[in-house]
Motif scaffolding. Structure first.
Motif, PDB file in Angstrom:
ATOM      1  N   TRP A 140      34.998  -5.353  -5.352  1.00 48.58           N
ATOM      2  CA  TRP A 140      35.824  -4.671  -6.352  1.00 48.58           C
ATOM      3  C   TRP A 140      37.158  -5.351  -6.538  1.00 48.58           C
ATOM      4  O   TRP A 140      37.731  -5.322  -7.640  1.00 48.58           O
ATOM      5  N   THR A 141      37.670  -5.988  -5.473  1.00 49.76           N
ATOM      6  CA  THR A 141      38.871  -6.798  -5.665  1.00 49.76           C
ATOM      7  C   THR A 141      38.601  -7.875  -6.700  1.00 49.76           C
ATOM      8  O   THR A 141      39.409  -8.109  -7.606  1.00 49.76           O
ATOM      9  N   GLY A 142      37.441  -8.524  -6.563  1.00 48.11           N
ATOM     10  CA  GLY A 142      37.062  -9.550  -7.546  1.00 48.11           C
ATOM     11  C   GLY A 142      36.978  -8.972  -8.939  1.00 48.11           C
ATOM     12  O   GLY A 142      37.527  -9.540  -9.896  1.00 48.11           O
ATOM     13  N   VAL A 143      36.314  -7.831  -9.066  1.00 47.14           N
ATOM     14  CA  VAL A 143      36.163  -7.208 -10.383  1.00 47.14           C
ATOM     15  C   VAL A 143      37.530  -6.897 -10.981  1.00 47.14           C
ATOM     16  O   VAL A 143      37.816  -7.226 -12.142  1.00 47.14           O
ATOM     17  N   ILE A 144      38.407  -6.289 -10.155  1.00 45.70           N
ATOM     18  CA  ILE A 144      39.714  -5.885 -10.688  1.00 45.70           C
ATOM     19  C   ILE A 144      40.534  -7.106 -11.081  1.00 45.70           C
ATOM     20  O   ILE A 144      41.157  -7.149 -12.146  1.00 45.70           O
ATOM     21  N   CYS A 145      40.505  -8.125 -10.229  1.00 48.49           N
ATOM     22  CA  CYS A 145      41.308  -9.314 -10.518  1.00 48.49           C
ATOM     23  C   CYS A 145      40.841  -9.977 -11.806  1.00 48.49           C
ATOM     24  O   CYS A 145      41.642 -10.320 -12.677  1.00 48.49           O
ATOM     25  N   LEU A 146      39.523 -10.143 -11.945  1.00 43.43           N
ATOM     26  CA  LEU A 146      39.007 -10.781 -13.167  1.00 43.43           C
ATOM     27  C   LEU A 146      39.303  -9.923 -14.392  1.00 43.43           C
ATOM     28  O   LEU A 146      39.641 -10.442 -15.459  1.00 43.43           O
ATOM     29  N   THR A 147      39.184  -8.608 -14.229  1.00 48.35           N
ATOM     30  CA  THR A 147      39.498  -7.715 -15.342  1.00 48.35           C
ATOM     31  C   THR A 147      40.947  -7.880 -15.768  1.00 48.35           C
ATOM     32  O   THR A 147      41.266  -8.011 -16.953  1.00 48.35           O
ATOM     33  N   ALA A 174      34.997 -14.974  -0.650  1.00 51.05           N
ATOM     34  CA  ALA A 174      33.700 -14.756  -0.013  1.00 51.05           C
ATOM     35  C   ALA A 174      32.907 -13.566  -0.543  1.00 51.05           C
ATOM     36  O   ALA A 174      32.171 -12.927   0.188  1.00 51.05           O
ATOM     37  N   VAL A 175      33.050 -13.273  -1.828  1.00 50.07           N
ATOM     38  CA  VAL A 175      32.081 -12.377  -2.454  1.00 50.07           C
ATOM     39  C   VAL A 175      30.804 -13.198  -2.616  1.00 50.07           C
ATOM     40  O   VAL A 175      30.875 -14.356  -2.998  1.00 50.07           O
ATOM     41  N   ALA A 176      29.647 -12.608  -2.331  1.00 49.48           N
ATOM     42  CA  ALA A 176      28.435 -13.436  -2.235  1.00 49.48           C
ATOM     43  C   ALA A 176      27.845 -13.775  -3.588  1.00 49.48           C
ATOM     44  O   ALA A 176      26.677 -13.501  -3.851  1.00 49.48           O
ATOM     45  N   ASP A 177      28.626 -14.389  -4.471  1.00 48.71           N
ATOM     46  CA  ASP A 177      28.110 -14.730  -5.791  1.00 48.71           C
ATOM     47  C   ASP A 177      27.391 -16.078  -5.750  1.00 48.71           C
ATOM     48  O   ASP A 177      27.222 -16.674  -4.686  1.00 48.71           O
ATOM     49  N   LEU A 178      27.004 -16.555  -6.913  1.00 53.54           N
ATOM     50  CA  LEU A 178      26.233 -17.795  -6.985  1.00 53.54           C
ATOM     51  C   LEU A 178      26.956 -18.966  -6.323  1.00 53.54           C
ATOM     52  O   LEU A 178      26.359 -19.719  -5.543  1.00 53.54           O
ATOM     53  N   THR A 179      28.237 -19.119  -6.626  1.00 55.71           N
ATOM     54  CA  THR A 179      28.979 -20.239  -6.053  1.00 55.71           C
ATOM     55  C   THR A 179      29.076 -20.119  -4.540  1.00 55.71           C
ATOM     56  O   THR A 179      28.914 -21.107  -3.808  1.00 55.71           O
ATOM     57  N   THR A 180      29.348 -18.926  -4.050  1.00 57.06           N
ATOM     58  CA  THR A 180      29.432 -18.728  -2.597  1.00 57.06           C
ATOM     59  C   THR A 180      28.112 -19.095  -1.928  1.00 57.06           C
ATOM     60  O   THR A 180      28.095 -19.805  -0.913  1.00 57.06           O
TER      61      THR A 180
END
Ligand SMILES: Nc1ncnc2c1ncn2[C@@H]1O[C@H](COP(=O)(O)OP(=O)(O)O)[C@@H](O)[C@H]1O
Ligand SMILES: [Mg+2]
Lengths: 272, 296, 249
Positions: free
Chosen positions: A143-150, A221-227
C-alpha cells in the motif's frame, strides 16, 4: 488550405522497392546489434540458459499448471497498477477541481501538491513514503507503493483533466450560459462531453507510465515483476535472459496500450 | 480558472480543505510524538551537508553536498549528451530515409516503453561488463598522467569512481535522449509545411531549407520543453543511485543507514531536490518571459 | 526563335493520385514564352495540385512535365535547376517569420545562386521598389499587412530571376481592400512579359491580363479558350455553371 494544414514531412513517399531495401537494412542492423551483445557476452564466458526461462512462467506439478515467479510478479504489477489507476483518477479529479475552483485554499493546496510532486524525484518520494509516512500511518509495503505512485501520477492526471476541460472553447461556456444552463449543467451537458474525447488519449498514456513507474516499488521489495526478476538473477545469475524477458513483458503490456492510444487518437481525429 | 470573471473567495470548499489539512497535520504530529516516540535531532544531520572543521576553521563539504554535486554533474553533462543524441535521432525520425526512420523509431519506442529501472539495470549490466572495457575508460581513470588526473577531478570528481560515473552518465543520457528525440521531432514538425515548400520553391536544397528556414524556427519551439527535460533529468538521475552511482539519493541512503536519523535525512534530501528543481523552474520561466518580451 | 523554342512548359497527360483519390486525370497543355494563363475551377478541382507539380512540390505519377526543356524526374539536380527558373507564390504567403524582409529576399539568391551578399541585397531592394515597399526592408513579416506580405513574397520569387511565375490563389487569403495592391503588381509583371500561370477567381484580373483561360473540374481540363470567348460564350455546361456562380456576386 487542406494541403497546408497537413503536418510537415508527412508526405514522404516510400516506394515499394525502397521499403524492402530499408527493411533489409534494418534487419541487418538489428541482427548486428544482437550479435554484438551475444558475442560480447560469450567473450566473457557468459553461460546462456534460455532453456531455464519457461519454468519462471509456469510449472507443471503432478499434472497441474502453477504460475511461475515471473507470472506471480506480473500479477502483483497488474494488481498494483489497477489500484493505482482508480486512486490516481480520483486524486487527479479532486486536484483538478480544486485547482479550477474559486476557493482560495483549494487552489493553494492543489498548487502546493503539484509543485511538490513535480520538483522531487519519484524515487525520493518513494523513500519518503516508505521511511517516513508508512511508519507514521502504519501501512504495509504494497500500500505504500500504491499510495506513492498515486501521489506521483495523480499530479499528471490533474493536469490532463484541467487542460482537457480548458481546451473546450470559452464560446461553448458562453453559449451554455446564454441558454440559461446552471454551472453544473454546463459542465455536464456541454463541457465534459467535449473534454472526454480530448482527455482519453493522454489518460491512457498515463496508465502506460503508471505501469512503467510501478517497477520502482521493487526498491522497497514489493514482490512485483521487477523484484521477481532481480531475485531470480540473484539466485541464478541469468542477468541477460531475465532482464530481456522482464523488459519484454513490460513491452508487451505498454506497447499494446500504446497501440490502443494511437487507435483512439486516430478515431477522435476523424470525428473532430 | 476557466471563468476568469469569478474572484477567488472563501467558501465551503475552504472549510473542507482547511479542516482536513489541519486534521491530517494534528494526526501526524500525535503519531510521531506519542506512538512512534520519535525524537527529532536535526543537528545530527546538517553536518552531513557541510560542517565547520574545528582545526582549520573552514567549512568542509560532506557526503550530501558531494552527492548533490555529482547529481548536478550528471544533469549538466547528461543534458548535453542527450541533446546531441536527441537532435541526431530527431533528424533521423523525420528523415526521408526509411531505414533511419525505423532505427530512430525503435530507439524511442524501446526506451519509452520499458520501465526506467529495468532499462538502467539492463544497460548498466551491458555497459559495465562490455562497453566500458572496450572504451578503455578504466585505463583512462588509472592513468598516471597528472593532466588527465586533474581533468577527471575537475570534471567528474574522484578518479576511483570515474568509470562508475561514466556508465551512469551514459545510461541516463541514452534514456533521456529518447525523450529529447521526440521533442526535437515535434519542434520541427510544428513548423508549417508551407515554410518547407517556400524554401524549396526559391531553389534551396533540402539541407539548406533545414538549416536556414526550419531549424531556426524550430529552436524556439524546442527550447522550453528542453529546459523542462533538464529538470526531469535532475530528478531521473536519482535512479542511478540503484546502480551505485554516488549521487545525492545514494548518499542519502548511506547517511540514513549510518545515522538512523531517517526522517530528518529524507525530509532534508527531498527539500534539497525541491530547491534545486524549483529554482530551475523559476529561472527558466524568467528566461522565457524575457525572450517573449524581447521578441518583436 | 523557332516554335519549339518558345514552348517553356509542356504537360503531357499528367496524372496524380493521393492514395485512392485521383486529383489529376490526364492533364495536357503547352505554355509558350511570355504567355499568361489564368486557371480557374471549383475548389478541389486540382488547380493547386497541377501547378505544384510544375515545380515539383508534388510528384506526378503519370505522364510527363517538361519545363524549359528539362523533363521533371527524380533527378535532384534537375529539380533544383527547374526550381530556380520557376517562381512560386502561395496563398498563405509562406514568408519566413524569423527573417527580416530583406533576408527573406536574399536567402534564395545567396544559397542557391551563390550570389554575394551585396549583390543579393541590391537585387532585393530593386524588387522591393518594384512592389512598392522598399521602406519595409528591415521589418519582420509579422509587422506587415497581408497585402504587403504577399508583395514581399512576389518579390522573393522575382529575386531568383525566374523565367516563369506560378501564382496559387495569391489574393484569396487577403482582405478585400488589399487585393488590388497585389493584383497591380501582378499586372505590371505581366506587362513586362513574364510567363505566368495564375490560379485565381479574380475575373477582372483575368480579363485584363490573360491570353488563355483554363477551366478545371474534377482533375481534368474542361475548357481552354482566350478570355473573350471564355467569358462570352463558354462551350461546356460546367464552365457556364461555374461562371454564373462566380460572376453573380
Ligand atoms: N497532400 C494531399 N493529400 C491528400 N489529398 C490531397 C492532398 N493535396 C490535395 N489533395 C486533394 O486533391 C484534390 C485537389 O486538391 P487541390 O489541387 O488543392 O484543389 P484546388 O486547388 O483546385 O482547390 C482535393 O480533393 C484535395 O483534397
Ligand atoms: Mg488550391
Amino acid at each position: 488550405m487542406s494541403v497546408n494544414r497537413k503536418a510537415l514531412f508527412r508526405y514522404w513517399k516510400v516506394s515499394q522497392q525502397s521499403r524492402v531495401v530499408a527493411t533489409l537494412q534494418y534487419l541487418v542492423f538489428m541482427a548486428s546489434l544482437v550479435w554484438v551483445v551475444v558475442h560480447g557476452a560469450n567473450q566473457m564466458g557468459y553461460q546462456w540458459q534460455w532453456y531455464n526461462i519457461p519454468e519462471y512462467f509456469y510449472k507443471v506439478f503432478e499434472g497441474e499448471i502453477y504460475p511461475g515467479r515471473l507470472i506471480k510478479g506480473l500479477g502483483v504489477t497488474v494488481d498494483l497498477t489497477l489500484w493505482c489507476v482508480g486512486f490516481t483518477l480520483l486524486t487527479g479529479l479532486i486536484t483538478a477541481l480544486l485547482r479550477m475552483s474559486d476557493s482560495i485554499s483549494g487552489r493553494w493546496l492543489s498548487t502546493i501538491y503539484l509543485e511538490l510532486v513535480r520538483n522531487t524525484p519519484l524515487l525520493v518520494q518513494l523513500y519518503l513514503f516508505y521511511f517516513v509516512f508508512s511508519p507514521i500511518f502504519g501501512i504495509d509495503r504494497f500500500w505504500t507503493g500504491v499510495i506513492c505512485l498515486t501521489f506521483y501520477e495523480g499530479s499528471f492526471v490533474a493536469e490532463i483533466i484541467r487542460s482537457g476541460v480548458q481546451s473546450v472553447e470559452r464560446g461553448q461556456w458562453e453559449a451554455g450560459d446564454s441558454i440559461g444552463l446552471t454551472r453544473w449543467d454546463n459542465y455536464r451537458y456541454i463541457v465534459i462531453p467535449q473534454a472526454i474525447p480530448i482527455m482519453l488519449p493522454p489518460l491512457t498514456g498515463q496508465i502506460i507510465n503508471l505501469i512503467k513507474h510501478s517497477s520502482i516499488v521493487s526498491v522497497i521489495a514489493v514482490a512485483d515483476l521487477t523484484t521477481e526478476g532481480r531475485n531470480i538473477i540473484a539466485d541464478t545469475f541469468m542477468s541477460f535472459e531475465i532482464w530481456f524477458t522482464v523488459a519484454g513483458i513490460y513491452l508487451v503490456l505498454t506497447l499494446s496500450l500504446s497501440m490502443f492510444v494511437t487507435w483512439l487518437e486516430n478515431r477522435t481525429r476523424v470525428r473532430t | 480558472m476557466i471563468r476568469k470573471n469569478k474572484k477567488p473567495r472563501l467558501n465551503w470548499i475552504d472549510f473542507a480543505v482547511i479542516s482536513s489539512v489541519v486534521g491530517f497535520l494534528i494526526f501526524v504530529v500525535l503519531r510521531v510524538d506519542s506512538v512512534l516516540n520519535y525524537s527529532w535531532n536535526w543537528n545530527h544531520v546538517f553536518p552531513f551537508v557541510m560542517y565547520l572543521d574545528e582545526d582549520t576553521g573552514q567549512w568542509v563539504s560532506n557526503l550530501l553536498l558531494e552527492g548533490l554535486i555529482i547529481t548536478l554533474r550528471l544533469a549538466v553533462y547528461g543534458i548535453i549528451i542527450s541533446a546531441v543524441i536527441g537532435v541526431v535521432m530527431g533528424l533521423c525520425r523525420i528523415s526521408s530515409n526509411l531505414f533511419l526512420r525505423m532505427v530512430a523509431r525503435s530507439y524511442v519506442e524501446l526506451v519509452r516503453n520499458t520501465p526506467p529501472l529495468v532499462f538502467i539495470f539492463i544497460f548498466y549490466f551491458f555497459l559495465s561488463t562490455q562497453l566500458m572495457p572496450l572504451l578503455g575508460i578504466d585505463e583512462l581513470a588509472r592513468s598516471d598522467s597528472p593532466a588527465v588526473k586533474t581533468m577527471i577531478w575537475i570534471l567528474c570528481g574522484d578518479p576511483i569512481l570515474f568509470s562508475n560515473f561514466v556508465s551512469g552518465l551514459i545510461c541516463l543520457s541514452i534514456f533521456e535522449g529518447a525523450y529529447i528525440t521526440e521533442i526535437v521531432r515535434a519542434g520541427i514538425q510544428s513548423i508549417p509545411r508551407g515554410q518547407w515548400e517556400a524554401g524549396r520553391a526559391i531553389g534551396l536544397s533540402r539541407i539548406d531549407v533545414m538549416r536556414y528556414v526550419i531549424l531556426p524556427q524550430a529552436v524556439s519551439k524546442i527550447a522550453p520543453p528542453l529546459a523542462n527535460q533538464f529538470i526531469t533529468l535532475i530528478k531521473d538521475s536519482s535512479i542511478v543511485s540503484l546502480i551505485s552511482i554516488q549521487e545525492l539519493t545514494f548518499m542519502a541512503v548511506e547517511v540514513g543507514v549510518s545515522t538512523s536519523r531517517i526522517f530528518e535525512v529524507w525530509i532534508l534530501v527531498a527539500v534539497m531536490y525541491f530547491v534545486i528543481c524549483y529554482s530551475c523552474v523559476l529561472f527558466f520561466n524568467w528566461l522565457e518571459r524575457r525572450a517573449a518580451r524581447s521578441k518583436r | 526563335m523557332t516554335d519549339t523554342d518558345k514552348r517553356v512548359i509542356r504537360l503531357d497527360n499528367v496524372s496524380k493520385s493521393f492514395g485512392n483519390f485521383q486529383a489529376l486525370k490526364g492533364v495536357s497543355f503547352d505554355i509558350n514564352h511570355g504567355q499568361k494563363v489564368v486557371v480557374c475551377g471549383p475548389s478541389g478541382s486540382g488547380k493547386s495540385t497541377m501547378i505544384r507539380c510544375i515545380n515539383r512540390l508534388e510528384e506526378h505519377d503519370g505522364g510527363s512535365i517538361t519545363v524549359n526543356g528539362v523533363e521533371l524526374t527524380d533527378d535532384m539536380a534537375n529539380i533544383l535547376a527547374v526550381r530556380r527558373e520557376v517562381g512560386m507564390v502561395f496563398q498563405q504567403f509562406n514568408l519566413f517569420p524569423h527573417l527580416t524582409v530583406l533576408d527573406n529576399l536574399t536567402l534564395g539568391p545567396m544559397r542557391s545562386r551563390g550570389a554575394d551578399k551585396q549583390q543579393a541585397q541590391g537585387t532585393a531592394m530593386e524588387y522591393l521598389e518594384r512592389v512598392r515597399i522598399p521602406d519595409q526592408a528591415n521589418k519582420y513579416p509579422s509587422q506587415l499587412s497581408g497585402g504587403q506580405q504577399q508583395r514581399v513574397a512576389i518579390a522573393r520569387s522575382l529575386c531568383m530571376k525566374p523565367k516563369i511565375m506560378l501564382f496559387d490563389e495569391p489574393t484569396s487569403a487577403l482582405d478585400p481592400e488589399m487585393i488590388k495592391e497585389v493584383l497591380d503588381v501582378m499586372i505590371e509583371l505581366a506587362e513586362e512579359g513574364m510567363t505566368m500561370i495564375v490560379v485565381t477567381h479574380e475575373m477582372g484580373f483575368a480579363k485584363t491580363v490573360a491570353d488563355t483561360m483554363i477551366f478545371m473540374d474534377h482533375g481534368e481540363i474542361v475548357e481552354v479558350a482566350p478570355p473573350s470567348e471564355f467569358f462570352s460564350s463558354p462551350r461546356s455546361e460546367r464552365t457556364q455553371l461555374f461562371l454564373s456562380q462566380i460572376l453573380s456576386h
